[in-house]
Design a protein around this motif. Sequence first.
Motif, short mmCIF file in Angstrom:
data_model
loop_
_atom_site.label_atom_id
_atom_site.label_comp_id
_atom_site.label_asym_id
_atom_site.label_seq_id
_atom_site.Cartn_x
_atom_site.Cartn_y
_atom_site.Cartn_z
N TYR A 179 4.75 3.72 -19.48
CA TYR A 179 4.61 2.64 -20.46
C TYR A 179 3.67 1.55 -19.94
O TYR A 179 2.74 1.14 -20.63
CB TYR A 179 6.01 2.07 -20.75
CG TYR A 179 6.06 0.70 -21.40
CD1 TYR A 179 5.82 0.56 -22.76
CD2 TYR A 179 6.37 -0.44 -20.65
CE1 TYR A 179 5.88 -0.69 -23.36
CE2 TYR A 179 6.44 -1.68 -21.24
CZ TYR A 179 6.19 -1.82 -22.60
OH TYR A 179 6.26 -3.05 -23.18
N GLY A 218 4.49 10.44 -22.24
CA GLY A 218 3.27 10.70 -23.00
C GLY A 218 1.97 10.37 -22.28
O GLY A 218 1.17 9.58 -22.78
N LYS A 266 2.96 -1.55 -28.59
CA LYS A 266 4.29 -2.14 -28.78
C LYS A 266 4.99 -2.46 -27.47
O LYS A 266 4.87 -1.72 -26.50
CB LYS A 266 5.16 -1.18 -29.59
CG LYS A 266 4.79 -1.22 -31.06
CD LYS A 266 5.85 -0.58 -31.93
CE LYS A 266 5.43 -0.76 -33.38
NZ LYS A 266 5.97 0.25 -34.26
N LEU A 324 -1.32 1.72 -25.70
CA LEU A 324 -0.01 1.52 -26.31
C LEU A 324 0.12 0.04 -26.61
O LEU A 324 -0.18 -0.80 -25.76
CB LEU A 324 1.08 1.96 -25.31
CG LEU A 324 2.46 2.27 -25.82
CD1 LEU A 324 2.46 3.49 -26.72
CD2 LEU A 324 3.40 2.51 -24.64
N ASP A 375 8.31 4.88 -33.12
CA ASP A 375 8.56 4.99 -34.56
C ASP A 375 9.05 6.38 -34.97
O ASP A 375 9.50 6.58 -36.09
CB ASP A 375 7.30 4.63 -35.35
CG ASP A 375 6.86 3.21 -35.06
OD1 ASP A 375 7.75 2.34 -34.92
OD2 ASP A 375 5.64 2.97 -34.92
N HIS A 376 8.90 7.32 -34.06
CA HIS A 376 9.40 8.68 -34.33
C HIS A 376 10.28 9.10 -33.17
O HIS A 376 9.85 9.87 -32.31
CB HIS A 376 8.24 9.66 -34.51
CG HIS A 376 7.29 9.24 -35.59
ND1 HIS A 376 6.18 8.47 -35.35
CD2 HIS A 376 7.31 9.46 -36.93
CE1 HIS A 376 5.54 8.23 -36.49
NE2 HIS A 376 6.22 8.82 -37.47
N ASP A 404 6.66 7.27 -28.48
CA ASP A 404 6.35 7.10 -29.90
C ASP A 404 7.60 6.53 -30.56
O ASP A 404 8.43 7.25 -31.13
CB ASP A 404 5.96 8.44 -30.52
CG ASP A 404 5.61 8.33 -31.99
OD1 ASP A 404 5.64 7.19 -32.52
OD2 ASP A 404 5.31 9.36 -32.62
N LYS A 415 12.52 10.65 -30.43
CA LYS A 415 12.83 12.03 -30.03
C LYS A 415 13.99 11.99 -29.04
O LYS A 415 14.11 11.07 -28.25
CB LYS A 415 11.65 12.67 -29.32
CG LYS A 415 10.31 12.53 -29.99
CD LYS A 415 10.18 13.47 -31.16
CE LYS A 415 8.80 13.39 -31.81
NZ LYS A 415 8.29 12.03 -32.04
N ASP A 440 4.64 15.03 -29.11
CA ASP A 440 5.98 14.44 -29.19
C ASP A 440 6.32 13.51 -28.02
O ASP A 440 7.34 13.70 -27.35
CB ASP A 440 7.05 15.55 -29.28
CG ASP A 440 6.94 16.34 -30.55
OD1 ASP A 440 6.37 15.82 -31.52
OD2 ASP A 440 7.43 17.49 -30.57
N PRO A 441 5.47 12.51 -27.77
CA PRO A 441 5.78 11.63 -26.63
C PRO A 441 7.02 10.78 -26.88
O PRO A 441 7.26 10.34 -28.01
CB PRO A 441 4.53 10.75 -26.52
CG PRO A 441 3.94 10.75 -27.88
CD PRO A 441 4.25 12.10 -28.48
#
Lengths: 395, 318
Positions: free
Chosen positions: B93, A77, B104, B102, A208-209, A206, A211, A202-203
């Motif tokens: 990341y 992402g 988390k 980011l 919490d979602h 992410d 993929k 749609d990284p």
Amino acid sequence: MGATTTKIVAVTGNQAVAEALRQLNPDVMPAYPITPSTGIMESFTKFVSDGKVDTETILVESEHSAMSACIGASAAGGRVATATSAQGLALMWEMLHIASGYRLPILMALVNRALSAPLNIHGDHSDGMGMRDCSWIQLFSENAQEAYDNTIMAYRIAEHKDVRLPIAVNMDGFIISHSIESMTFIPDAEVKKFVGDYIAIDPLLDIDHPKSIGALVLPDYYMEHKRAQHEAMLNAKKVISDVSAEFARLFGRKYDLFESYRLEDAEVVLVALNSAAGTIKDEVDRYREKGVKAGLLKPRVFRPFPYEEVGAALKNAKAVCVMDRADSYGGYGPLFMEIASAVQPHRGPVLFNKVYGLGGRDLMPLDVDQLIDETIEVAKTGKAKMVKEYITVRN
Amino acid sequence: MSTPTQETPLTLKALTHKPVHLTGGHRMCSGCGAPTIVRQVLMAIDEPVVIANATGCLEVSTCLFPYTAWQVPWMHSAFENAAATASGIETMYRSLRKQGKLKKEMKFIAFGGDGGTYDIGFQALSGAMERGHQLLYICYDNGAYMNTGIQRSSATPFGADTTTQPVGSKIQGKTQRRKDLTRIMAAHNVAYAAQASPHNWKDLMTKVRKALATNGPAYMGVVSPCNRGWRSQTNDSILLSRLAVDTCYWPLYEVQDGKWTINYDPKDRKKPITEWLKPQGRFKHLFAPGNEALLARFQELVDQDWESLRKLQEMSKS
């Protein structure tokens, strides 16, 4: 004309592209050095060491891993860029298809160099032509300014929601990458504004979602994926035109799908990519002075190839000499095949194909003169002696 | 240290309450070691985790479009590059975290079979470990290219029958000894390297936690029975992974900060290698009359490796 782009600098093509990358400030840059693109990586990693960019580099152990890491990073992402040439690109080849198949807008600076064997480090287009079918947008650049401008425009094109494909900006190895030219840089703030923030779709990160990226796709769905890619490539044509028009409005330099040089009423036309166009323009001017209606068509966008537009631009010419700095052995040169496809719907000109400049062989003004002379002859007779021929080569 | 303050205890009672990150309904063979290993690994972790997966059985059988068995972010890109792909994910990341884009904290794991790890993915793995990514690479080692039909790999044991080194009248299976990848990874001076087996889930899960707690590059090799390739019973997988350890074919050990620790030493209960070989059809020919020397050679190789491992443990004690 943009008011802010007046500062003229003298830099190599590699420095120009590295400067563009600094301004683009990608989040991650995986790269592996290879001549003649190494200078881009060296200049850029100096920016990293000096804290001038936010980029995290990945100094990988091969180009295969460079493109693999580009794919992982882009899917995660964020913005990703890399640079390579020739064998490096060849080693990436498997991953080039995966980058585009996953619809990742990765930016590659491709400094064109001959493919081995025999081993050769100098400029030709065999690397770029080898990625023709990899579903990457391919932009070609005549000089350092164009390479810089194409790089500045690249993310806007690749990341457009109707496109989402990786993009390669080509320039000639050594001739452009290592030669110092005068050109202008756009101020940082204006580049930042032009490029805008990255919008991830749609990284992977992410969390919490969640993929799944990279499913096995069997015959029941594979073809739909591929057609979607084809359609994205078709969409890219308009996006490139739009982004280029906006760029011209803001910064004054005008680009389109291809450059037409004294083409409007031209009867004899040369077609060539990248740096050779500079030499050809000089000779076109000389022949124009002599009363010959000569012209040049220089494709900027090789994928997606603008067939309709090129066909319309060439249909009134009498003879067209298509110059290839790469070969498809046992076939015509790759650029020739595109031009022939573009002209095919029209009653159009007689076409012939010259292979030149392989492995960095010079193309001199006199060589271009010979080609224009031959094109004049073909225009007169309506016949080419040989459809495809190597020039400036020992017998 | 990013070890969470309230780690789930490694008890069956506590673990049964953990969410399942690799769901049922995937297409792995019954009796396959890989999904058992993956579920143990994922159950060991309390933090968010992102997975990279090399092409192979695990990949093709768990994510067949338009379905996926993965409930955590998961990515596959090619056969030889799980480590390089994971490098890219992990670096993005770090870049986004550094830039404040980011929030988390996450952990990164790459899974590959022995083909994608020992052989075609070896260079990418070596590069990723040397660069020091915060990444745990786990090889589920079933000792051949099982996904494509049991072709030999450099992890295939000596003497094993595979479809590319088949037993014939002149050649009795694999003629070479296997590559010892865990030791090669330890030689990279990674933050943590270990071998584990799914029969000892507590040991395996403890190792996953240790590896991730280092926040450095880590490698784990896990023996993964494959009834198709080993020509064994589907209900013998855990038994065979236990026998691999009890015979010292697959010792449980770990290497951290230059210290080699054998986690399970059977001592005088060390079983002869034939106990592990016998239930496996891929070694059937070794028990045929005339092949006694091959069996003896197999035992000799196991003993050599075991002895040298004990020496490494001994030497690193001081």
